[in-house]
Design a protein around this motif. Structure first.
Motif, PDB file in Angstrom:
ATOM      1  N   GLU A 145       0.851  -1.370   0.082  1.00  0.00           N
ATOM      2  CA  GLU A 145       0.096   0.154   0.001  1.00  0.00           C
ATOM      3  C   GLU A 145       0.901   1.364   0.007  1.00  0.00           C
ATOM      4  O   GLU A 145       0.502   2.298  -0.621  1.00  0.00           O
ATOM      5  CB  GLU A 145      -0.970   0.222   1.113  1.00  0.00           C
ATOM      6  CG  GLU A 145      -2.003  -1.020   0.973  1.00  0.00           C
ATOM      7  CD  GLU A 145      -2.855  -0.968   2.293  1.00  0.00           C
ATOM      8  OE1 GLU A 145      -2.630  -0.388   3.447  1.00  0.00           O
ATOM      9  OE2 GLU A 145      -3.887  -2.031   2.375  1.00  0.00           O
ATOM     10  N   ASN A 146       2.027   1.158   0.798  1.00  0.00           N
ATOM     11  CA  ASN A 146       2.658   2.538   0.830  1.00  0.00           C
ATOM     12  C   ASN A 146       3.297   2.747  -0.514  1.00  0.00           C
ATOM     13  O   ASN A 146       3.952   3.894  -0.850  1.00  0.00           O
ATOM     14  CB  ASN A 146       4.136   2.086   1.770  1.00  0.00           C
ATOM     15  CG  ASN A 146       3.456   2.567   3.140  1.00  0.00           C
ATOM     16  OD1 ASN A 146       2.376   3.004   3.519  1.00  0.00           O
ATOM     17  ND2 ASN A 146       4.064   1.926   4.299  1.00  0.00           N
ATOM     18  N   LEU A 147       3.641   1.788  -1.269  1.00  0.00           N
ATOM     19  CA  LEU A 147       4.234   1.561  -2.724  1.00  0.00           C
ATOM     20  C   LEU A 147       3.189   1.960  -3.678  1.00  0.00           C
ATOM     21  O   LEU A 147       3.455   2.189  -4.943  1.00  0.00           O
ATOM     22  CB  LEU A 147       5.187   0.516  -2.959  1.00  0.00           C
ATOM     23  CG  LEU A 147       6.404   0.340  -2.244  1.00  0.00           C
ATOM     24  CD1 LEU A 147       7.156  -0.917  -2.608  1.00  0.00           C
ATOM     25  CD2 LEU A 147       7.602   1.536  -2.250  1.00  0.00           C
ATOM     26  N   ARG A 185      10.774   8.173   3.612  1.00  0.00           N
ATOM     27  CA  ARG A 185      11.015   7.042   4.751  1.00  0.00           C
ATOM     28  C   ARG A 185      10.217   6.098   4.648  1.00  0.00           C
ATOM     29  O   ARG A 185      10.544   4.951   4.730  1.00  0.00           O
ATOM     30  CB  ARG A 185      10.975   7.781   6.258  1.00  0.00           C
ATOM     31  CG  ARG A 185      12.409   7.970   6.481  1.00  0.00           C
ATOM     32  CD  ARG A 185      12.447   8.490   8.247  1.00  0.00           C
ATOM     33  NE  ARG A 185      13.117  10.000   8.041  1.00  0.00           N
ATOM     34  CZ  ARG A 185      12.461  11.198   8.170  1.00  0.00           C
ATOM     35  NH1 ARG A 185      11.431  11.189   8.307  1.00  0.00           N
ATOM     36  NH2 ARG A 185      13.483  12.049   8.303  1.00  0.00           N
ATOM     37  N   GLU A 186       8.910   6.127   4.623  1.00  0.00           N
ATOM     38  CA  GLU A 186       7.965   5.068   4.661  1.00  0.00           C
ATOM     39  C   GLU A 186       8.145   4.245   3.094  1.00  0.00           C
ATOM     40  O   GLU A 186       8.050   3.052   3.210  1.00  0.00           O
ATOM     41  CB  GLU A 186       6.580   5.491   4.414  1.00  0.00           C
ATOM     42  CG  GLU A 186       5.959   6.123   5.630  1.00  0.00           C
ATOM     43  CD  GLU A 186       4.351   6.956   5.569  1.00  0.00           C
ATOM     44  OE1 GLU A 186       4.157   6.639   4.421  1.00  0.00           O
ATOM     45  OE2 GLU A 186       4.050   7.266   6.495  1.00  0.00           O
ATOM     46  N   VAL A 187       8.358   4.929   2.081  1.00  0.00           N
ATOM     47  CA  VAL A 187       8.768   4.130   0.649  1.00  0.00           C
ATOM     48  C   VAL A 187       9.782   3.329   0.869  1.00  0.00           C
ATOM     49  O   VAL A 187       9.767   2.178   0.427  1.00  0.00           O
ATOM     50  CB  VAL A 187       8.754   5.265  -0.240  1.00  0.00           C
ATOM     51  CG1 VAL A 187       9.063   4.378  -1.599  1.00  0.00           C
ATOM     52  CG2 VAL A 187       7.249   5.666  -0.659  1.00  0.00           C
ATOM     53  N   ILE A 188      10.942   3.823   1.358  1.00  0.00           N
ATOM     54  CA  ILE A 188      12.182   2.978   1.725  1.00  0.00           C
ATOM     55  C   ILE A 188      12.091   2.020   2.643  1.00  0.00           C
ATOM     56  O   ILE A 188      12.642   0.947   2.242  1.00  0.00           O
ATOM     57  CB  ILE A 188      13.178   4.070   2.084  1.00  0.00           C
ATOM     58  CG1 ILE A 188      13.740   5.006   1.178  1.00  0.00           C
ATOM     59  CG2 ILE A 188      14.766   3.335   2.627  1.00  0.00           C
ATOM     60  CD1 ILE A 188      14.633   6.264   1.603  1.00  0.00           C
ATOM     61  N   GLN A 189      11.388   2.199   3.734  1.00  0.00           N
ATOM     62  CA  GLN A 189      11.116   0.870   4.533  1.00  0.00           C
ATOM     63  C   GLN A 189      10.261  -0.299   4.170  1.00  0.00           C
ATOM     64  O   GLN A 189      10.488  -1.344   4.292  1.00  0.00           O
ATOM     65  CB  GLN A 189      10.517   1.520   6.111  1.00  0.00           C
ATOM     66  CG  GLN A 189      11.337   2.295   6.936  1.00  0.00           C
ATOM     67  CD  GLN A 189      10.631   2.958   8.147  1.00  0.00           C
ATOM     68  OE1 GLN A 189       9.507   2.947   8.049  1.00  0.00           O
ATOM     69  NE2 GLN A 189      11.548   3.456   8.902  1.00  0.00           N
ATOM     70  N   ALA A 190       9.028   0.413   3.467  1.00  0.00           N
ATOM     71  CA  ALA A 190       8.211  -0.645   2.661  1.00  0.00           C
ATOM     72  C   ALA A 190       8.997  -1.529   1.580  1.00  0.00           C
ATOM     73  O   ALA A 190       8.943  -2.793   1.824  1.00  0.00           O
ATOM     74  CB  ALA A 190       7.338   0.195   1.866  1.00  0.00           C
TER      75      ALA A 190
END
Length: 200
Positions: A145-147, A185-190
Motif C-alpha cells: 500500500e505504501n508503494l 522514509r515510508e517508501v524506503i522502509q516498505a
C-alpha cells in the motif's frame, strides 16, 4: 694397586680404545673432485627419489644445467604440465560417465535421471511451475500500500515503482522541499521489508 692392570681396564666404563671416528660424508660425484658431497641433487626424471651427492660448487653448476624435461618433445611436456594441475590423478569430463551411458547399458527408461520421490520435477526433468503465490502477510500488505501497488505484484514492478517514488519524493528532486521526507522514509522502509521477504 696398579692403574694399568688388565683387570682394572676390564671394569672401566671407558677403556683405552680411541674415540670412534665421525662418519664421513660421501665423496662428491663430480669427476675428479675430492670434496665431501653433502648436497643432494636429483638424478633425473625417470629416477624419482634417487640423488647425486655434490660439493657446494659442483651442485650449483649441476643445478644450472639441470633440465627435468630434457629428452621430451613439446607435446609430452604440455601433457605433463596439464596432468600436474590435477596432481597427476585421472579425471573425467562432466557427464561422460553418467546418465547417457548408464541408460544405454541398463536399457531402462529414465535410468539416467535422479529419483524424484517428492514430485518436484515434471516428466522431462524440468521444475514444475509454481501453482500459487504464498499468502501475503499484513506487514507486507501495508508495504504494498505504501508503494501504491497491488498485493502480490512482481519483483520487477516493485523495483520500478520504488525507483519512481524515490525520484519524485527526494528533496534534491523537489528543489530542497523537505515536506515529503516522511513519505520517502515510508517508501524506503516498505521496499526494504519486501526485499527481506524475498518478494523483489
Amino acid at each position: 694397586m696398579k692403574l694399568d692392570s688388565k683387570y682394572f681396564d676390564a671394569i672401566r666404563v671407558k677403556g683405552k680404545t680411541s674415540a670412534k671416528a665421525k662418519p664421513r660424508a660421501p665423496a662428491c660425484a663430480w669427476e675428479g673432485c675430492k670434496e665431501d658431497g653433502i648436497y643432494k641433487a636429483p638424478l633425473g626424471r625417470d629416477f624419482e627419489g634417487q640423488y647425486l651427492n655434490f660439493c657446494v660448487d659442483h651442485v650449483r653448476q649441476y643445478n644450472k644445467s639441470y633440465n627435468y624435461f630434457s629428452g621430451l618433445n613439446d607435446d609430452a611436456i604440455q601433457k605433463y604440465l596439464k596432468d600436474a594441475m590435477t596432481g597427476h590423478r585421472p579425471t573425467w569430463a562432466m557427464g561422460r560417465n553418467g546418465s547417457s551411458q548408464s541408460t544405454a547399458r541398463s536399457g531402462r527408461a529414465g535410468a539416467g535421471r535422479p529419483k524424484d520421490p517428492f514430485g518436484l520435477f515434471g516428466e522431462d526433468g524440468a521444475p514444475r511451475p509454481e501453482s500459487r503465490r504464498p499468502k501475503v502477510r499484513p506487514l507486507e500488505k501495508k508495504a504494498f500500500e505504501n508503494l501504491d501497488l497491488e498485493a502480490g505484484s512482481s519483483g520487477e514492478t516493485i523495483r520500478r515503482r520504488y525507483k519512481d517514488l524515490v525520484k519524485q519524493l527526494h528533496p534534491d528532486a523537489n528543489g530542497g522541499d523537505r515536506s515529503q521526507e516522511d513519505r520517502l522514509r515510508e517508501v524506503i522502509q516498505a521496499y526494504k521489508l519486501l526485499k527481506q521477504a524475498g518478494l523483489c
